[in-house]
Design a protein around this motif. Sequence first.
Motif, PDB file in Angstrom:
ATOM      1  N   LEU A 234      52.145  -1.126  11.517  1.00 43.68           N
ATOM      2  CA  LEU A 234      51.080  -0.640  10.642  1.00 43.68           C
ATOM      3  C   LEU A 234      49.803  -0.325  11.433  1.00 43.68           C
ATOM      4  N   PHE A 235      49.510  -1.125  12.454  1.00 45.03           N
ATOM      5  CA  PHE A 235      48.356  -0.841  13.313  1.00 45.03           C
ATOM      6  C   PHE A 235      48.506   0.527  13.974  1.00 45.03           C
ATOM      7  N   LEU A 236      49.731   0.877  14.335  1.00 43.98           N
ATOM      8  CA  LEU A 236      49.983   2.182  14.937  1.00 43.98           C
ATOM      9  C   LEU A 236      49.979   3.283  13.881  1.00 43.98           C
ATOM     10  N   ARG A 237      50.693   3.037  12.787  1.00 43.40           N
ATOM     11  CA  ARG A 237      50.859   4.066  11.760  1.00 43.40           C
ATOM     12  C   ARG A 237      49.531   4.468  11.137  1.00 43.40           C
ATOM     13  N   PHE A 238      48.628   3.537  10.888  1.00 39.83           N
ATOM     14  CA  PHE A 238      47.369   3.833  10.228  1.00 39.83           C
ATOM     15  C   PHE A 238      46.196   3.947  11.199  1.00 39.83           C
ATOM     16  N   GLY A 239      46.489   4.012  12.489  1.00 42.80           N
ATOM     17  CA  GLY A 239      45.451   4.276  13.473  1.00 42.80           C
ATOM     18  C   GLY A 239      44.518   3.129  13.748  1.00 42.80           C
ATOM     19  N   VAL A 240      44.890   1.906  13.386  1.00 41.16           N
ATOM     20  CA  VAL A 240      44.016   0.754  13.642  1.00 41.16           C
ATOM     21  C   VAL A 240      43.831   0.549  15.142  1.00 41.16           C
ATOM     22  N   ALA A 241      44.939   0.639  15.902  1.00 38.43           N
ATOM     23  CA  ALA A 241      44.840   0.492  17.356  1.00 38.43           C
ATOM     24  C   ALA A 241      43.929   1.574  17.931  1.00 38.43           C
ATOM     25  N   ALA A 242      44.029   2.792  17.422  1.00 39.05           N
ATOM     26  CA  ALA A 242      43.172   3.882  17.893  1.00 39.05           C
ATOM     27  C   ALA A 242      41.704   3.609  17.556  1.00 39.05           C
TER      28      ALA A 242
ATOM     29  N   PHE B 287      40.317   0.622  17.291  1.00 40.94           N
ATOM     30  CA  PHE B 287      39.860  -0.393  18.251  1.00 40.94           C
ATOM     31  C   PHE B 287      39.528   0.258  19.594  1.00 40.94           C
ATOM     32  N   ARG B 288      40.361   1.214  20.024  1.00 40.47           N
ATOM     33  CA  ARG B 288      40.093   1.932  21.279  1.00 40.47           C
ATOM     34  C   ARG B 288      38.793   2.714  21.202  1.00 40.47           C
ATOM     35  N   ASP B 289      38.600   3.421  20.090  1.00 37.80           N
ATOM     36  CA  ASP B 289      37.377   4.215  19.937  1.00 37.80           C
ATOM     37  C   ASP B 289      36.146   3.314  19.971  1.00 37.80           C
ATOM     38  N   PHE B 290      36.238   2.163  19.349  1.00 39.68           N
ATOM     39  CA  PHE B 290      35.098   1.233  19.353  1.00 39.68           C
ATOM     40  C   PHE B 290      34.801   0.770  20.781  1.00 39.68           C
ATOM     41  N   ALA B 291      35.848   0.415  21.529  1.00 41.48           N
ATOM     42  CA  ALA B 291      35.647  -0.029  22.912  1.00 41.48           C
ATOM     43  C   ALA B 291      35.026   1.080  23.753  1.00 41.48           C
ATOM     44  N   GLU B 292      35.432   2.331  23.522  1.00 44.08           N
ATOM     45  CA  GLU B 292      34.893   3.452  24.296  1.00 44.08           C
ATOM     46  C   GLU B 292      33.446   3.740  23.925  1.00 44.08           C
ATOM     47  N   ARG B 293      33.071   3.490  22.673  1.00 45.44           N
ATOM     48  CA  ARG B 293      31.678   3.683  22.269  1.00 45.44           C
ATOM     49  C   ARG B 293      30.771   2.632  22.882  1.00 45.44           C
ATOM     50  N   VAL B 294      31.295   1.424  23.058  1.00 42.18           N
ATOM     51  CA  VAL B 294      30.484   0.335  23.601  1.00 42.18           C
ATOM     52  C   VAL B 294      30.210   0.545  25.082  1.00 42.18           C
TER      53      VAL B 294
ATOM     54  N   PRO C 275      41.139  -8.272  23.225  1.00 44.58           N
ATOM     55  CA  PRO C 275      40.886  -9.368  22.264  1.00 44.58           C
ATOM     56  C   PRO C 275      40.909  -8.907  20.814  1.00 44.58           C
ATOM     57  N   LEU C 276      40.404  -7.691  20.534  1.00 47.46           N
ATOM     58  CA  LEU C 276      40.429  -7.187  19.159  1.00 47.46           C
ATOM     59  C   LEU C 276      41.862  -7.052  18.660  1.00 47.46           C
TER      60      LEU C 276
ATOM     61  N   SER D 155      46.005  -9.213  15.190  1.00 39.98           N
ATOM     62  CA  SER D 155      47.430  -9.450  14.955  1.00 39.98           C
ATOM     63  C   SER D 155      47.698 -10.914  14.625  1.00 39.98           C
ATOM     64  N   ASP D 156      47.055 -11.823  15.364  1.00 41.28           N
ATOM     65  CA  ASP D 156      47.298 -13.249  15.140  1.00 41.28           C
ATOM     66  C   ASP D 156      46.719 -13.744  13.816  1.00 41.28           C
ATOM     67  N   ILE D 157      45.683 -13.066  13.331  1.00 40.20           N
ATOM     68  CA  ILE D 157      45.141 -13.418  12.016  1.00 40.20           C
ATOM     69  C   ILE D 157      46.200 -13.223  10.940  1.00 40.20           C
ATOM     70  N   PHE D 158      46.994 -12.157  11.059  1.00 36.66           N
ATOM     71  CA  PHE D 158      48.049 -11.913  10.077  1.00 36.66           C
ATOM     72  C   PHE D 158      49.173 -12.947  10.197  1.00 36.66           C
ATOM     73  N   ASP D 159      49.354 -13.506  11.384  1.00 38.03           N
ATOM     74  CA  ASP D 159      50.381 -14.536  11.581  1.00 38.03           C
ATOM     75  C   ASP D 159      49.888 -15.922  11.173  1.00 38.03           C
ATOM     76  N   LEU D 160      48.572 -16.052  10.990  1.00 34.31           N
ATOM     77  CA  LEU D 160      47.980 -17.358  10.702  1.00 34.31           C
ATOM     78  C   LEU D 160      48.525 -18.009   9.426  1.00 34.31           C
ATOM     79  N   PRO D 161      48.751 -17.278   8.321  1.00 33.62           N
ATOM     80  CA  PRO D 161      49.300 -17.945   7.132  1.00 33.62           C
ATOM     81  C   PRO D 161      50.637 -18.629   7.389  1.00 33.62           C
ATOM     82  N   VAL D 162      51.484 -18.020   8.226  1.00 34.05           N
ATOM     83  CA  VAL D 162      52.759 -18.651   8.559  1.00 34.05           C
ATOM     84  C   VAL D 162      52.518 -19.932   9.341  1.00 34.05           C
ATOM     85  N   ARG D 163      51.601 -19.870  10.280  1.00 34.66           N
ATOM     86  CA  ARG D 163      51.273 -21.066  11.063  1.00 34.66           C
ATOM     87  C   ARG D 163      50.716 -22.171  10.163  1.00 34.66           C
TER      88      ARG D 163
END
Length: 469
Positions: free
Chosen positions: A108-116, A118-125, A138-139, A144-152
């Motif tokens: 989903l991060f790939l399909r909806f451009g979330v990873a992109a 995060f990249r754009d934000f890093a490039e702006r900084v 880290p972003l 990703s680990d936040i979504f795994d947190l409920p299982v943990r």
Amino acid sequence: MRKSRFFCSAIVLCGLLFLLAVAEPSPARVMAAAELKSGGAQGAPQRPSPSETPVPGLPKSERVEPKSGQTEQYTLSEDRYEKAVAYSRAGYALYFVSYFLSFAVLLLFLRFGVAAKFRDFAERVTGRRWLQGFIFVPLLILASDIFDLPVRLYWHALSLRYEQSVQHWGSWFWDWTKEELVGTFFAMILALILFAVIRRSPRRWWLYFWFASLPIFLGIIFINPLVIDPLFHKFEPLDKEYPQMVVDIEKLTSKAGVPIPRDRIFLMHASEKSNEINAYVTGVGASKRVVIWDTTLQKMSKDEALFILGHELGHYVLGHIWKGFVFGAIALLCALYMIFWGLHWMLDRWGRDWQIYGLEDWASLAAFLLLLQLIMFFASPLVNGITRIQEHAADVYGLEVIHGIVPNSEEVAAHSFQILGEVDLEDPNPPAFIRFWLYSHPPVAERLIFAHSYDPWSKGESPKYVKAH
């Protein structure tokens, strides 16, 4: 339940999954293996009547000593049986849910451009590419680990409910935070190296990254018992609280012909967080050591604890750590080559939709991790199959090294597995598929039966590992 997924991903694929399986129990409740004395088929544990008196968890002074011929099968009281089944099956389900969730989140991060994004934000900084990595990695990992947190969280709640854990929630969250920090630190180092070699050699980066990563992973194995483990538990030399136990252990190491220095045998104060029992061997070179949990010494007799340590001595003597590293290095090379081709195929097909502009794009790390997760998941049966062989070998070694030192050694070993199963709520009869896919140790019922029946001396046969002097 598990350490940070991407910290584990990097380390596991390089062989540390193999090493951790040797050293520690897996979160999916996977334990032990061997053949039945009579016929070779596995026998399901008996379900005794509710009136049978369970023995786990008694204070040390009240520990029930094994009697000859008493422990021939893994048996549980009715209540303990139901708890073991329920707790184990919940662990199996959460294992697969967690992996499925990680696949879905990265996709989903790939399909909806979330990873992109995060990249754009890093490039702006910052325009400095290496600094962008300190922002993007880290972003991606934390999100990703936040979504795994409920299982943990659910797994820890189950551990508290079934009295496997005694760790309060504040301490648990602090441990989770430390896992994220440690995992992110190593992930950033590896990601910076990965993208540096991708830019320098787009066609052979998989080989160069393999060469560059091996010393890093070896360093992680070395520093793990010195730096990382003490972040989560307190360790001290075993002879500080149990000097006589160290003397008895030295008899084992002397018989094995491979003495372990007293300062390499450690006690871990697991009881501050857990009711489970365990021991393990870890580290390389100057950091190599044998560790026994204080819960093991509290809930087992001295002779039973000696067998557990004999088992860990087997890992030490039989070289399972360095063999695991070699195996992991080969597996890493194969995995990186598969990821190399997989990334080209994925980005050619979906790169434009995902707003990823090439392998050197930071956002491609999400695709890299997606492929890594898939490879780890489908490689699990192979890795666990190899570790089951080594765990069985360590069981054989433990039985042989305590023979002649511990009276009635086969019964002592069998009874130690009985206690292990009762205290840790080991599945009395795991499904065949689960054993194949998840178990890094043979099932405890099989280990117990093998321990009770292993007696080459009375048959005039030579022991496999510990030869008579």
